[in-house]
Enzyme design. Structure first.
Site, PDB file in Angstrom:
ATOM      1  N   SER A   1     -12.885  -9.746 -25.402  1.00  0.00           N
ATOM      2  CA  SER A   1     -13.919  -9.935 -26.117  1.00  0.00           C
ATOM      3  C   SER A   1     -13.282 -10.688 -27.374  1.00  0.00           C
ATOM      4  CB  SER A   1     -15.338  -8.959 -26.136  1.00  0.00           C
ATOM      5  OG  SER A   1     -15.873  -8.905 -26.950  1.00  0.00           O
TER       6      SER A   1
ATOM      7  N   GLU B   1     -15.176 -10.765 -10.953  1.00  0.00           N
ATOM      8  CA  GLU B   1     -16.508 -12.194 -11.663  1.00  0.00           C
ATOM      9  C   GLU B   1     -16.591 -13.188 -11.462  1.00  0.00           C
ATOM     10  OE1 GLU B   1     -18.457  -9.739 -15.536  1.00  0.00           O
ATOM     11  OE2 GLU B   1     -15.977  -9.892 -15.948  1.00  0.00           O
TER      12      GLU B   1
ATOM     13  N   HIS C   1     -28.199   2.046  -1.153  1.00  0.00           N
ATOM     14  CA  HIS C   1     -29.625   1.910  -1.776  1.00  0.00           C
ATOM     15  C   HIS C   1     -28.744   2.246  -3.340  1.00  0.00           C
ATOM     16  CE1 HIS C   1     -32.398   1.617   1.368  1.00  0.00           C
ATOM     17  NE2 HIS C   1     -31.977   2.936   1.793  1.00  0.00           N
TER      18      HIS C   1
ATOM     19  N   LYS D   1     -13.393  -4.011 -25.072  1.00  0.00           N
ATOM     20  CA  LYS D   1     -13.984  -4.528 -24.669  1.00  0.00           C
ATOM     21  C   LYS D   1     -12.487  -4.847 -23.567  1.00  0.00           C
ATOM     22  CE  LYS D   1     -17.114  -5.506 -22.469  1.00  0.00           C
ATOM     23  NZ  LYS D   1     -17.678  -6.027 -22.735  1.00  0.00           N
TER      24      LYS D   1
END
Ligand code: ARG
Length: 492
Positions: A310, A323, A189, A316
């Protein structure tokens, strides 16, 4: 010995015997056939939009090397059974070899008017070698030709995909070995559950990939069957030798039923299903890499070369590769549904619908190959942050089950032990400390069976060491799993 027979409509045909019969009076009244390889029965030219709409050459040109391979084998078979003379076969084989070279050098002018890869190559062959080229299509159809091409193509691609899976598995084994004793939290979980070793976690990925590899290998058995000889749908009246063609092309055997051979694409669906499962696995792997590389987890560092920055936030470092792979799983699942839907309810045998099999299939191959490549290149450069992993494993009372098991070994029934440990966790929460930081007295107040030896099992190291059965997370088990896997892993 060929005699040219000039027809009134301006096209010349040749017949072997010279006794070619035609009806000049009737033909005189007929308009010329349209300029297509299949143009004889047509009087009107194809609508320009329809020509473009029905053409597949923009995407099926990828099959050219396989189309040529198949045509060479077909020509050799036709020669063997006496349909082609040796000289004709030689001319065809040489001509196709030259065309293959032109194509790979980018010197081939693909024409939409010629519709698809098959007719482009056949027309070019006839341009080059003359009448022998026109005989190549004897005893076959584009229907068995295209089904053969896709199978040859997929056979090659499966080989490449399997090699990339092996490369990725090899990379996982290397890190699993190096991180066999690295403690990290295991989750259920997404809550800290029990300590595991990072090596054990990586070997879970190895296992998933092992099944994926097996699925592709298994699928190959059904891909490697030869449709050639089925012709359009009913086979051919020529005394073809299909076993010979199959042998030349390295197929396991010729397909047993001509209708099935030209029409089914279940092998492509099966491949895409195996690809979907692989992408599903990679998407899970990706998701963990994304989570783990975030500062909140900080378990791993991804190599700079596989991340991007970024344009606005200078701090970043985005995990683009995992991804993207996670996102790309969607297009592969989409292809699976597209292919299933394409085949659903199609009557036997070939239907033009089948032309729609190529783009989803090609896209699946490209997506899987690229995703595997990215992962196989990236995984060797993953850096584990052992301190952060260890710290996280100590949070969340991950050794609570170990304490319950300890009490069971001291004679407490498991359900009672569960309750005692629940109370211990509550105590820890109240005093903001881990179970291993509670005092012996505090623990004994909860259950008098607790003794000094309890502290050895309350550490994450004690917890993972205790799980030393087959399939367990103990470091020596991980090393053993790595050794066994390495011995079985084929060379990529
Ligand atoms: N381009 C076609 C395909 O990809 C080749 C087979 C064409 N056959 C036909 N009967 N029109 O399926």
């Amino acid at each position: 010995m060929y005699n040219a027979v000039k027809l009134v409509c301006g096209r010349s045909f040749r017949s072997r015997t010279g006794s070619f019969k035609f009806l000049p009076n009737r033909l005189e009244k007929m308009s010329d056939p349209i300029d297509k390889l299949w143009g004889g029965r047509f009087t009107e030219t194809t609508d320009a939009f329809v020509e473009a709409f029905t053409a597949s050459v923009a995407f099926d040109q990828r099959l050219a090397p396989y189309d040529i391979q198949g045509s060479i084998a077909h020509a050799r078979m036709l020669e063997r059974i006496g349909v082609l003379a040796e000289k004709e076969c030689d001319a065809i084989v040489e001509g196709l070899g030259d065309i293959a070279l032109d194509i790979s050098n980018g010197d081939f002018n693909w024409s939409v008017e010629l519709e698809d890869v098959h007719m482009n190559i056949e027309a070019r062959l006839t341009d080059r070698v003359g009448d022998a080229g026109k005989k190549l299509h004897t005893g076959r159809s584009r229907n068995d030709q295209v089904a053969t091409d896709i199978r040859l193509y997929l056979r090659d691609e499966i080989g490449r995909i399997v090699d990339e899976i092996i490369r990725l598995q090899g990379a996982l084994l290397d890190i699993a070995e190096a991180e066999a004793a690295t403690i990290m939290p295991g989750f259920t979980h997404l809550q800290v559950a029990q300590p595991v070793t990072f090596g054990h976690h990586l070997m879970a990925w190895f296992e998933m990939l092992a099944r994926d590899r097996e699925r592709f290998r298994d699928c190959l058995k059904r891909v490697n069957i030869m449709p050639l000889g089925a012709a359009a749908l009913a086979g051919t009246g020529f005394p073809i030798d299909r076993a010979y063609t199959a042998e030349l092309l390295g197929f396991e055997r010729p397909a047993a039923n001509s209708l099935d051979a030209v029409s089914d694409r279940d092998f492509a669906i099966e491949f895409t299903a195996a690809a979907s499962l692989l992408m599903m696995h990679l998407s899970r792997f990706s998701d963990e890499l994304v989570l783990w590389s975030s500062p909140m987890f900080d378990f791993i560092e991804l190599p700079d070369a596989f991340c991007t920055g970024s344009s606005i936030m200078p701090q970043k470092k985005n995990p683009d590769v995992p991804e993207l792979v996670r996102g790309k799983s969607g297009r592969v699942f989409g292809s699976l549904v597209a292919l299933l839907t394409l085949m659903k309810s199609q009557p036997l045998a070939y239907n033009k619908d089948n032309q729609e099999d190529k783009e989803p299939l090609f896209d699946t191959v490209d997506t899987v190959a690229d995703s595997l490549r990215a992962f196989a290149d990236m995984v060797p450069h993953l850096k584990a942050n052992r301190e952060a992993m260890h710290r996280a494993a100590k949070q969340g009372y991950s050794t609570a089950t170990d304490l319950a098991d300890y009490l069971v070994r001291k004679g407490v029934p498991f359900r009672d032990a569960h309750e005692v440990v629940g109370l211990a966790v509550r105590l820890g929460l109240e005093s903001k400390c881990d179970l291993s930081e509670l005092s012996l007295e505090e623990l004994q107040q909860l259950c008098d069976r607790v003794e000094q030896d309890v502290f050895a099992i309350l550490t994450p190291e004690g917890s993972v060491a205790a799980r030393s059965h087959l399939g367990g997370t103990a470091p020596e088990r991980v090393l053993e799993a790595v050794r066994t896997a390495r011995a079985l892993l084929p060379a990529g």
